[in-house]
Design a protein around this motif. Structure first.
Motif, PDB file in Angstrom:
ATOM      1  N   LEU A   9     -73.395   0.621 -23.931  1.00 14.76           N
ATOM      2  CA  LEU A   9     -72.487   1.666 -24.402  1.00 14.76           C
ATOM      3  C   LEU A   9     -71.373   1.912 -23.397  1.00 14.76           C
ATOM      4  N   LYS A  10     -70.728   0.829 -22.975  1.00 17.34           N
ATOM      5  CA  LYS A  10     -69.607   0.922 -22.053  1.00 17.34           C
ATOM      6  C   LYS A  10     -68.450   0.100 -22.590  1.00 17.34           C
ATOM      7  N   GLY A  24     -70.498   5.617 -22.980  1.00 27.51           N
ATOM      8  CA  GLY A  24     -70.889   6.306 -24.197  1.00 27.51           C
ATOM      9  C   GLY A  24     -72.193   7.069 -24.030  1.00 27.51           C
ATOM     10  N   ASP A  25     -72.547   7.850 -25.062  1.00 28.65           N
ATOM     11  CA  ASP A  25     -73.770   8.640 -25.060  1.00 28.65           C
ATOM     12  C   ASP A  25     -74.725   8.020 -26.082  1.00 28.65           C
ATOM     13  N   TYR A  26     -75.924   7.619 -25.643  1.00 24.04           N
ATOM     14  CA  TYR A  26     -76.888   6.941 -26.509  1.00 24.04           C
ATOM     15  C   TYR A  26     -77.297   7.822 -27.683  1.00 24.04           C
ATOM     16  N   HIS A  27     -77.587   9.104 -27.420  1.00 17.71           N
ATOM     17  CA  HIS A  27     -78.045   9.994 -28.491  1.00 17.71           C
ATOM     18  C   HIS A  27     -76.941  10.212 -29.535  1.00 17.71           C
ATOM     19  N   LYS A  28     -75.711  10.386 -29.083  1.00 18.29           N
ATOM     20  CA  LYS A  28     -74.600  10.577 -30.018  1.00 18.29           C
ATOM     21  C   LYS A  28     -74.361   9.301 -30.829  1.00 18.29           C
ATOM     22  N   SER A  29     -74.504   8.144 -30.173  1.00 15.81           N
ATOM     23  CA  SER A  29     -74.343   6.871 -30.864  1.00 15.81           C
ATOM     24  C   SER A  29     -75.390   6.710 -31.960  1.00 15.81           C
ATOM     25  N   LEU A  30     -76.635   7.081 -31.671  1.00 19.18           N
ATOM     26  CA  LEU A  30     -77.711   6.993 -32.657  1.00 19.18           C
ATOM     27  C   LEU A  30     -77.451   7.939 -33.829  1.00 19.18           C
TER      28      LEU A  30
END
Length: 109
Positions: A9-10, A24-30
């Motif tokens: 996520l970069k 990036g933010d993993y939780h927001k991406s999910l």
């Protein structure tokens, strides 16, 4: 000129004073991926319903045509030739068991 790396996520891109790295933010991406999946599913379902409605309207507009059990034999109907022969598809291969059936009275052209 940006280079994304989805697993981390970069995203890296050149800037006026050097390399710019966006994390990036993993939780927001999910959350976004799940929301997009739900939206896609709802759009597909809506389109399928629309197509079904069109088919139902067309089916109701068309009169029912009875299907005859026996086709009339005429010049346009296909009649297999009685004079046929089997031709091996690969004559060079003795183990080949595939054949094609052709008419013996075919024109050489």
């Amino acid at each position: 000129m940006a280079v994304p790396h989805y697993a981390y996520l970069k995203m890296k891109l050149p800037g006026p004073k050097g390399l710019i790295t966006i994390t990036g933010d993993y939780h927001k991406s999910l959350e976004c991926a799940q929301a997009v999946a739900k939206l896609d599913e709802s759009l597909v379902i809506a389109e399928e319903r629309c197509q079904l409605d069109r088919i139902i309207v067309l089916a109701n507009e068309m009169p029912a045509v009875p299907i005859s059990a026996k086709e009339p034999a005429g010049e346009a109907s296909f009649q297999p030739s009685k004079e046929t022969k089997k031709v091996k598809l690969n004559p060079k291969d003795p183990s080949c068991s595939k054949y094609v059936v052709v008419g013996t009275r075919l024109d050489s052209k």
